[in-house]
Design a protein around this motif. Structure first.
Motif, PDB file in Angstrom:
ATOM      1  N   TYR B 145      30.253 -62.573  35.117  1.00 51.57           N
ATOM      2  CA  TYR B 145      30.917 -61.271  35.175  1.00 51.57           C
ATOM      3  C   TYR B 145      31.910 -61.226  36.346  1.00 51.57           C
ATOM      4  N   TRP B 146      32.816 -60.266  36.311  1.00 51.85           N
ATOM      5  CA  TRP B 146      33.843 -60.093  37.341  1.00 51.85           C
ATOM      6  C   TRP B 146      33.228 -59.973  38.734  1.00 51.85           C
ATOM      7  N   MET B 182      39.124 -66.503  34.437  1.00 50.32           N
ATOM      8  CA  MET B 182      40.103 -65.417  34.298  1.00 50.32           C
ATOM      9  C   MET B 182      40.304 -64.796  35.677  1.00 50.32           C
ATOM     10  N   HIS B 217      33.433 -50.201  36.558  1.00 49.86           N
ATOM     11  CA  HIS B 217      34.411 -50.242  35.466  1.00 49.86           C
ATOM     12  C   HIS B 217      35.751 -49.614  35.851  1.00 49.86           C
ATOM     13  N   LEU B 220      37.798 -51.936  37.995  1.00 50.85           N
ATOM     14  CA  LEU B 220      38.300 -53.063  37.205  1.00 50.85           C
ATOM     15  C   LEU B 220      39.448 -52.623  36.300  1.00 50.85           C
ATOM     16  N   ARG B 221      39.314 -51.439  35.712  1.00 55.93           N
ATOM     17  CA  ARG B 221      40.410 -50.928  34.878  1.00 55.93           C
ATOM     18  C   ARG B 221      41.675 -50.732  35.704  1.00 55.93           C
ATOM     19  N   THR B 224      43.274 -54.143  36.467  1.00 55.49           N
ATOM     20  CA  THR B 224      43.930 -54.785  35.318  1.00 55.49           C
ATOM     21  C   THR B 224      45.137 -53.982  34.850  1.00 55.49           C
ATOM     22  N   GLY B 228      47.102 -56.935  35.017  1.00 54.43           N
ATOM     23  CA  GLY B 228      46.748 -57.682  33.805  1.00 54.43           C
ATOM     24  C   GLY B 228      45.690 -58.732  34.098  1.00 54.43           C
ATOM     25  N   ILE B 229      45.589 -59.673  33.183  1.00 54.77           N
ATOM     26  CA  ILE B 229      44.617 -60.765  33.310  1.00 54.77           C
ATOM     27  C   ILE B 229      45.331 -62.069  32.995  1.00 54.77           C
ATOM     28  N   GLY B 249      36.360 -63.919  36.816  1.00 55.99           N
ATOM     29  CA  GLY B 249      35.159 -64.003  35.992  1.00 55.99           C
ATOM     30  C   GLY B 249      35.462 -64.925  34.827  1.00 55.99           C
ATOM     31  N   SER B 250      34.518 -65.050  33.913  1.00 49.09           N
ATOM     32  CA  SER B 250      34.802 -65.845  32.717  1.00 49.09           C
ATOM     33  C   SER B 250      33.908 -65.397  31.577  1.00 49.09           C
TER      34      SER B 250
END
Lengths: 301, 301
Positions: B145-146, B182, B217, B220-221, B224, B228-229, B249-250
Motif C-alpha cells: 500500500y501507499w 508506482m 484517502h 492521497l487524492r 494524485t 498523477g501517478i 506503492g505497488s
C-alpha cells in the motif's frame, strides 16, 4: 456424470491440460452484417478480442454513471440477490442482470454498437446470458484471477459451445495502474481443462473469490509465452469485445482511481443452455439466463 | 513523548494532514559531484524521483539473478531474521541487509552508479540505512500500500530529517501489469501526517501488511490530483532513484511474470538516527542501521 460427447470436458479427472478449440471464433458462414469492418472482424478472430476506444461518447457515459450513482444510493439494490458486496466493507462490488433491472442499461444492451456487433460476430440473433456492472473501488479494489468465462459457463451453466462473447464497456478511465482488464491474445484458441470438481452452490463463493475452475500455472505460462498480455486502457466509453474463451483477469487497485465497467455477455440463440455439464443444479437466472432467452430486439434510434 | 522541536510529527493526535517539507530535496550547497547530469538532478528535484533505464547491463543483472537464485535455494537464508516469507506459502518475499549478507550485493551497494549518485544528491558521504531484495512472485504477488518511507523512518527509527533516498534496481522486467513501483510525482514536497499511534513490535507485522502509519484517502487524492501517478517500466537493470518522502506503492501481480527488485536506502552521514520519535524501542539493525553507519567506500573498478 459428464455426457459422453462433451467436447470441452473440465474439472473431471484432476488433470490440467490445453485442448484445441473446435468451434469457429467468428461465425462468418451466415453472412450476418454489422457495425464492424472486415479488418476489425479479422483482428477479433486472430486475437480473441477487439478494443474500440471511445465507442460511446462522453455525454453517454456521464448519463450512465449518474444513473448508476443514483441507483446505488437508492434503497432499490438492498437485499437483492443481484447485488454483490465486498466481504469486509459491505460496499457494492457488482450488480447483476442490469439489462433487466435498470431502464438505461436495458437500452444499452440493445444498442447497435453492442448488440449489432455481437450478432455480427456470432452470426445470429443473440440474447444476454449474463450482465453486470463491476465497481472496483479506489484504494482497495481486489483482483479477479485469470479465467476463461466459457469454462465456467460450460461446466456450471451447460452452455454447449463457444458461440458467446463479452463486452466490457468502461464507465471510468482505465489506466495501466487501476486494475484494468488484462487479456492473453490468442488464448481463445485453446481450452484450459481445469482441476477439481465443482462443489454445490459454488457460485455464491466464486463471485467473491474464485477457487474452483481455476487454470493452472503451467497452462497460463504457456498461453502468455505464446501471446503475451495486453491491458487495454482508455477513456470512459471505451469498449473491449472478447470471445467467451479468451483468458482474462485483472490486478487489484490501490490507486485513488476507481474502475467501473459494465459487462454484457451475448450468447447466440443457437447456443442456449442445456443442463450443466457438472451434474449439479443450474445457477440462478441472474447469473445464467435460462428463462429470458428470446432474441434481443435492436433499439430503434 | 514527542520531542518539542519535531518538524515532522506523525501518529500523535489522530489528525491526518499535509504539511510542507522544510528540507532541501537536493543538497546542492556542498557542491558534491557525481554521475548525474545537471538536467537529471533537476528532474529528481522537481519530481521526487528519476528513472535510469538499463543503468546496469544485461550481463550484470544475469549475474545478480543467478547469485540470488543460488542464495535462495541454499540453506543460508533459513531462520534468519533478515528473511521474510509469504504468510501462506512460506516462499521468500524479502531479504534484508543484503549489502552485508551477500558479496555481490555488497559490491553493488558501493557501485558508483548508485553510491556516487546518492552522494551527489545528498551532498555528502552516505551509508546504507536499509537494504533488501523484494521478490514479488508471479500469480500471487501481493500489493504494497501507499507510503512515504520517511514517515516510518522518522517515527519508528528516529531519522531526523529528509536527507535519504532509495534506489530500486529491477532484477526482472517491470511491465505495467506485474505490480511495478508506482510513484506520485511531486509528493515528496508534502509530508503526510498519519493517523494513530505506533504499537510495540510493529515492524514484525508491517513488513507483511501495513496497518499503522498509513496515509489517509483524502491526502492521497490530493497528492494524485496534483501530480498523477507514474509507474516506470523497463528491462532488468533499470533503476529508479526516489526521495525518502516520495509517496509510493505497488499493486498485486496475478501475471505469470515475477517482479524482483533490490532496494538500497542511502542515508547521509549527516543524518544518522536518533531515538525513535514514537518513544518506542528502536527497530532491529537489519531494518534500520544504527551500528553500521560508517560512510560507504566507493568500489574501485
Amino acid at each position: 456424470m459428464p455426457v459422453i460427447d462433451d467436447v470441452y470436458p473440465s474439472r473431471i479427472d484432476g488433470r490440467a491440460q490445453l485442448i484445441e478449440r473446435v468451434d469457429p471464433v467468428v461465425y462468418r458462414q451466415t453472412g450476418r452484417k454489422g457495425p464492424f469492418t472486415a479488418a476489425e472482424v479479422d483482428t477479433y478472430e486472430e486475437q480473441g478480442f477487439l478494443v474500440k476506444p471511445s465507442l460511446f461518447a462522453r455525454n453517454e457515459t456521464v448519463d450512465l454513471n449518474e444513473a448508476l450513482a443514483s441507483w446505488i444510493s437508492s434503497p432499490d439494490l438492498e437485499g437483492l440477490e443481484e447485488t454483490i458486496t465486498e466481504p469486509h466493507s459491505g460496499a457494492v462490488r457488482s450488480i447483476f442482470r442490469v439489462h433487466e433491472l435498470h431502464p438505461l442499461y436495458r437500452q444499452l444492451a440493445r444498442d447497435d454498437r453492442l448488440l449489432g456487433a455481437a450478432s455480427q460476430l456470432l452470426g445470429s440473433d443473440a440474447y444476454i446470458h449474463q450482465s453486470r456492472i463491476n465497481l472496483k473501488p479506489g484504494f482497495s479494489g481486489k483482483e479477479f484471477y485469470w479465467h476463461s468465462d466459457f469454462e465456467t459457463w460450460h461446466v456450471e451453466d451447460g452452455m454447449p459451445r463457444m458461440r458467446a462473447l463479452s463486452v466490457s464497456l468502461a464507465l471510468t478511465e482505465n489506466f495501466p495502474f487501476n486494475g484494468p482488464l488484462m487479456v492473453i491474445p490468442g488464448s481463445h484458441r485453446s481450452y484450459v481443462v481445469c482441476l477439481g470438481a465443482t462443489p454445490h452452490d459454488h457460485y455464491k463463493q466464486s463471485l467473491k473469490k474464485q477457487e474452483y475452475g481455476v487454470p493452472d500455472h503451467d497452462s497460463l505460462r504457456m498461453l502468455t509465452e505464446r501471446g503475451g498480455i495486453e491491458a487495454p486502457t482508455g477513456p470512459p466509453g471505451t469498449a473491449v469485445f472478447f470471445d467467451c474463451n479468451t483468458m482474462h483477469g485483472s490486478n487489484g487497485n490501490i490507486t485513488p482511481y476507481p474502475r467501473s465497467n459494465v459487462f454484457f455477455v451475448y450468447n447466440s440463440v443457437e447456443n442456449r443452455l442445456q443442463d450443466p455439464f457438472c451434474g449439479l443444479t443450474p445457477r440462478p437466472e441472474h447469473i445464467a439466463a435460462r428463462r429470458a432467452v428470446e432474441a434481443l430486439q435492436p433499439l430503434t434510434r
